[in-house]
Design a protein around this motif. Sequence first.
Motif, PDB file in Angstrom:
ATOM      1  N   TYR A 214      12.897   5.122  59.980  1.00  0.00           N
ATOM      2  CA  TYR A 214      13.765   4.195  60.702  1.00  0.00           C
ATOM      3  C   TYR A 214      14.456   3.197  59.773  1.00  0.00           C
ATOM      4  CZ  TYR A 214      10.226   0.518  60.203  1.00  0.00           C
ATOM      5  OH  TYR A 214       9.356  -0.406  59.685  1.00  0.00           O
ATOM      6  N   LEU A 215      13.933   3.053  58.553  1.00  0.00           N
ATOM      7  CA  LEU A 215      14.521   2.103  57.610  1.00  0.00           C
ATOM      8  C   LEU A 215      15.956   2.476  57.246  1.00  0.00           C
ATOM      9  CD1 LEU A 215      11.487   1.615  55.196  1.00  0.00           C
ATOM     10  CD2 LEU A 215      12.347  -0.049  56.845  1.00  0.00           C
ATOM     11  N   ILE A 216      16.268   3.778  57.247  1.00  0.00           N
ATOM     12  CA  ILE A 216      17.607   4.245  56.878  1.00  0.00           C
ATOM     13  C   ILE A 216      18.425   4.422  58.150  1.00  0.00           C
ATOM     14  CG2 ILE A 216      18.939   5.950  55.606  1.00  0.00           C
ATOM     15  CD1 ILE A 216      16.889   4.514  53.886  1.00  0.00           C
ATOM     16  N   GLN A 217      19.357   3.526  58.384  1.00  0.00           N
ATOM     17  CA  GLN A 217      20.138   3.537  59.614  1.00  0.00           C
ATOM     18  C   GLN A 217      21.557   4.033  59.354  1.00  0.00           C
ATOM     19  OE1 GLN A 217      20.009  -0.422  61.258  1.00  0.00           O
ATOM     20  NE2 GLN A 217      17.906  -0.199  61.983  1.00  0.00           N
ATOM     21  N   THR A 218      22.059   4.823  60.290  1.00  0.00           N
ATOM     22  CA  THR A 218      23.455   5.241  60.257  1.00  0.00           C
ATOM     23  C   THR A 218      24.284   4.234  61.048  1.00  0.00           C
ATOM     24  OG1 THR A 218      22.844   7.577  60.151  1.00  0.00           O
ATOM     25  CG2 THR A 218      25.090   7.067  60.857  1.00  0.00           C
ATOM     26  N   VAL A 219      25.326   3.712  60.440  1.00  0.00           N
ATOM     27  CA  VAL A 219      26.237   2.783  61.106  1.00  0.00           C
ATOM     28  C   VAL A 219      27.508   3.563  61.414  1.00  0.00           C
ATOM     29  CG1 VAL A 219      27.470   0.593  60.957  1.00  0.00           C
ATOM     30  CG2 VAL A 219      25.233   0.844  59.841  1.00  0.00           C
ATOM     31  N   ARG A 220      27.698   3.900  62.660  1.00  0.00           N
ATOM     32  CA  ARG A 220      28.777   4.791  63.065  1.00  0.00           C
ATOM     33  C   ARG A 220      30.138   4.281  62.588  1.00  0.00           C
ATOM     34  NH1 ARG A 220      28.690   8.842  66.562  1.00  0.00           N
ATOM     35  NH2 ARG A 220      26.645   8.181  67.372  1.00  0.00           N
ATOM     36  N   GLY A 221      30.874   5.166  61.923  1.00  0.00           N
ATOM     37  CA  GLY A 221      32.211   4.825  61.456  1.00  0.00           C
ATOM     38  C   GLY A 221      32.237   4.033  60.166  1.00  0.00           C
ATOM     39  N   SER A 222      31.061   3.668  59.651  1.00  0.00           N
ATOM     40  CA  SER A 222      31.024   2.834  58.435  1.00  0.00           C
ATOM     41  C   SER A 222      30.225   3.475  57.298  1.00  0.00           C
ATOM     42  CB  SER A 222      30.445   1.457  58.759  1.00  0.00           C
ATOM     43  OG  SER A 222      31.256   0.771  59.696  1.00  0.00           O
ATOM     44  N   GLY A 223      28.961   3.806  57.568  1.00  0.00           N
ATOM     45  CA  GLY A 223      28.135   4.353  56.493  1.00  0.00           C
ATOM     46  C   GLY A 223      26.666   4.217  56.811  1.00  0.00           C
ATOM     47  N   TYR A 224      25.911   3.685  55.843  1.00  0.00           N
ATOM     48  CA  TYR A 224      24.460   3.598  55.992  1.00  0.00           C
ATOM     49  C   TYR A 224      23.967   2.207  55.619  1.00  0.00           C
ATOM     50  CZ  TYR A 224      24.709   8.686  56.213  1.00  0.00           C
ATOM     51  OH  TYR A 224      25.002   9.976  56.564  1.00  0.00           O
ATOM     52  N   ARG A 225      22.809   1.871  56.202  1.00  0.00           N
ATOM     53  CA  ARG A 225      22.204   0.561  55.937  1.00  0.00           C
ATOM     54  C   ARG A 225      20.687   0.746  55.849  1.00  0.00           C
ATOM     55  NH1 ARG A 225      23.785  -3.230  60.367  1.00  0.00           N
ATOM     56  NH2 ARG A 225      22.567  -1.790  61.652  1.00  0.00           N
ATOM     57  N   PHE A 226      20.067  -0.007  54.934  1.00  0.00           N
ATOM     58  CA  PHE A 226      18.615  -0.063  54.837  1.00  0.00           C
ATOM     59  C   PHE A 226      18.158  -1.287  55.604  1.00  0.00           C
ATOM     60  CE2 PHE A 226      14.574  -1.186  52.815  1.00  0.00           C
ATOM     61  CZ  PHE A 226      13.935   0.059  52.760  1.00  0.00           C
ATOM     62  N   ALA A 227      17.530  -1.075  56.738  1.00  0.00           N
ATOM     63  CA  ALA A 227      17.114  -2.157  57.614  1.00  0.00           C
ATOM     64  C   ALA A 227      15.616  -2.396  57.477  1.00  0.00           C
ATOM     65  CB  ALA A 227      17.472  -1.845  59.062  1.00  0.00           C
ATOM     66  N   CYS A 228      15.236  -3.576  57.061  1.00  0.00           N
ATOM     67  CA  CYS A 228      13.823  -3.858  56.819  1.00  0.00           C
ATOM     68  C   CYS A 228      13.016  -3.978  58.103  1.00  0.00           C
ATOM     69  CB  CYS A 228      13.681  -5.146  56.001  1.00  0.00           C
ATOM     70  SG  CYS A 228      14.297  -4.984  54.316  1.00  0.00           S
ATOM     71  N   ASN A 229      13.703  -4.243  59.222  1.00  0.00           N
ATOM     72  CA  ASN A 229      12.998  -4.403  60.492  1.00  0.00           C
ATOM     73  C   ASN A 229      13.465  -3.357  61.485  1.00  0.00           C
ATOM     74  OD1 ASN A 229      11.513  -6.858  59.835  1.00  0.00           O
ATOM     75  ND2 ASN A 229      13.521  -7.853  59.812  1.00  0.00           N
ATOM     76  N   GLN A 230      12.533  -2.836  62.242  1.00  0.00           N
ATOM     77  CA  GLN A 230      12.858  -1.827  63.243  1.00  0.00           C
ATOM     78  C   GLN A 230      13.590  -2.469  64.427  1.00  0.00           C
ATOM     79  OE1 GLN A 230       9.492   0.470  64.456  1.00  0.00           O
ATOM     80  NE2 GLN A 230      10.738   2.137  65.275  1.00  0.00           N
ATOM     81  N   GLU A 231      14.709  -1.849  64.808  1.00  0.00           N
ATOM     82  CA  GLU A 231      15.514  -2.418  65.900  1.00  0.00           C
ATOM     83  C   GLU A 231      15.348  -1.553  67.141  1.00  0.00           C
ATOM     84  OE1 GLU A 231      19.517  -2.676  64.528  1.00  0.00           O
ATOM     85  OE2 GLU A 231      19.085  -4.283  63.082  1.00  0.00           O
TER      86      GLU A 231
END
Length: 231
Positions: A214-231
């Motif tokens: 879950y740390l590796i998130q896809t941001v639609r239309g933009s790219g990727y983000r490493f999110a330290c907290n689960q959303e």
Amino acid sequence: MAEVMILVVEDEAAISTLIQFTLEQAGFVVQCVASVEAAQPLLQSKLADVLLLDWMLPGTSGIDFIRQLRNDIRSRDLPIILLTARGEETDKEQGLNLGADDYITKPFSPRELVARINALLRRRAPQKTSTPLHVHDLELNPQQQRVQVNGQIIALGPSEFKLLHFFMTHPDRVYTRRQLLDLVWGDHVFIEERTVDVHIRRLRRGLETVSYDYLIQTVRGSGYRFACNQE
């Protein structure tokens, strides 16, 4: 530790030789040239991780070169340390205001030079340092090239390791595929942007074994983000 390439632009041969020896002993990859004109094609081919730049050079001065680099989108974030015999505060202020990240007055000690470079890397390119990283129970050790959670080793390929290292040092920011290619693989590497997706999938599969995908998130239309907290 990730390989760190330093380009030195210094026209005094004795100083250039001393810098090269000092930095190579500290584990850096070093390339030395004597002028801006010699440095330009090297940076066009591949950006260095750090530029050590003498103020007074034959032809184009170091200060003028900083102006050029900061006005170019490709090199505007290049870490730059200015080397000079000019020790007045007004000179230091001018160099920093024009875009140098740091300023070292000649003569300087080899230990100080290495310390300044490492400090700059920690600020500007943390993925190039050897400091172990932790997010929750996920631990990445750059020197050992190992990723683990509570002693359980996660099997990752070299590209996935580099990608995770970059993400862990740049959390909670969205990066496009092109940015990831430039920042993780290097802007001299010409591969398809969609190749990033392949490595992202492999990285997620590795993290899935310890429930951290879950740390590796896809941001639609933009790219990727490493999110330290689960959303």
